[in-house]
Design a protein around this motif. Structure first.
Motif, PDB file in Angstrom:
ATOM      1  N   ASP A   2       1.550 -28.564 -12.290  1.00 46.00           N
ATOM      2  CA  ASP A   2       1.067 -29.914 -12.034  1.00 46.00           C
ATOM      3  C   ASP A   2       0.385 -30.003 -10.667  1.00 46.00           C
ATOM      4  O   ASP A   2       0.387 -29.058  -9.884  1.00 46.00           O
ATOM      5  N   PHE A   3      -0.195 -31.153 -10.406  1.00 40.97           N
ATOM      6  CA  PHE A   3      -0.995 -31.378  -9.198  1.00 40.97           C
ATOM      7  C   PHE A   3      -0.175 -31.178  -7.926  1.00 40.97           C
ATOM      8  O   PHE A   3      -0.642 -30.565  -6.964  1.00 40.97           O
ATOM      9  N   TYR A   4       1.063 -31.659  -7.919  1.00 37.59           N
ATOM     10  CA  TYR A   4       1.907 -31.543  -6.732  1.00 37.59           C
ATOM     11  C   TYR A   4       2.195 -30.073  -6.401  1.00 37.59           C
ATOM     12  O   TYR A   4       2.157 -29.678  -5.239  1.00 37.59           O
ATOM     13  N   ILE A   6       0.367 -27.477  -7.140  1.00 36.93           N
ATOM     14  CA  ILE A   6      -0.862 -26.869  -6.633  1.00 36.93           C
ATOM     15  C   ILE A   6      -1.030 -27.197  -5.153  1.00 36.93           C
ATOM     16  O   ILE A   6      -1.325 -26.324  -4.326  1.00 36.93           O
ATOM     17  N   THR A  68       1.737 -38.781  -3.134  1.00 40.28           N
ATOM     18  CA  THR A  68       2.139 -38.564  -4.530  1.00 40.28           C
ATOM     19  C   THR A  68       3.652 -38.602  -4.687  1.00 40.28           C
ATOM     20  O   THR A  68       4.156 -39.069  -5.708  1.00 40.28           O
TER      21      THR A  68
END
Length: 143
Positions: A2-4, A6, A68
């Protein structure tokens, strides 16, 4: 992934580069102060510039990660009660912010002056000290 995660891996990877750059910056700063009678050389200018750039990149990645995390509903009361969370979400970001601001001032002073003053050296050492305090050594290098 997921984005976090990365962002977290990028933040960790740039952290290793930042340690290298901070080490080079300290060497250049002390060598300039004691070895070249205070005359600013190209090595000091380059290391100061790249250290400042990586401080800013790290800070931007960290702020995005912080936003986030808090958008997922993290309770600030719980964060302040827990020492590990307080370090991660309060002390680490604010110390790095102050270090980045000080590094920006040091870069401006090094770039615009032919000689280095003791105040600039102290400001650079304070920025490095804040970086060393706020760096999560145990999380990055494991224990």
């Amino acid at each position: 992934m997921d984005f976090y995660n990365i962002l977290l891996n990028a933040h960790k990877g740039f952290g290793y580069l930042e340690i290298l750059l901070v080490t080079l910056f300290i060497i250049a700063l002390l060598a300039t102060m004691f070895g070249f009678s205070g005359k600013v050389n190209k090595f000091l200018k380059k290391t100061t510039l790249f250290t400042m750039i990586f401080f800013h990149v790290q800070f931007l990645l960290g702020i995005i990660m912080l936003i986030t995390t808090f958008s997922k509903g993290l309770n600030m009361g719980e964060v302040m009660k827990n020492a590990a969370l307080r370090f991660q979400y309060v002390e680490h970001p604010f110390s790095m912010l102050i270090a980045a601001v000080l590094m920006t001032i040091v870069n401006k002073k090094v770039k615009s002056n032919d000689t280095i003053s003791l105040g600039v050296v102290f400001m650079g050492l304070i920025a490095v000290g804040l970086f060393a305090f706020a760096f999560p050594w145990m999380r990055v290098f494991g224990a």
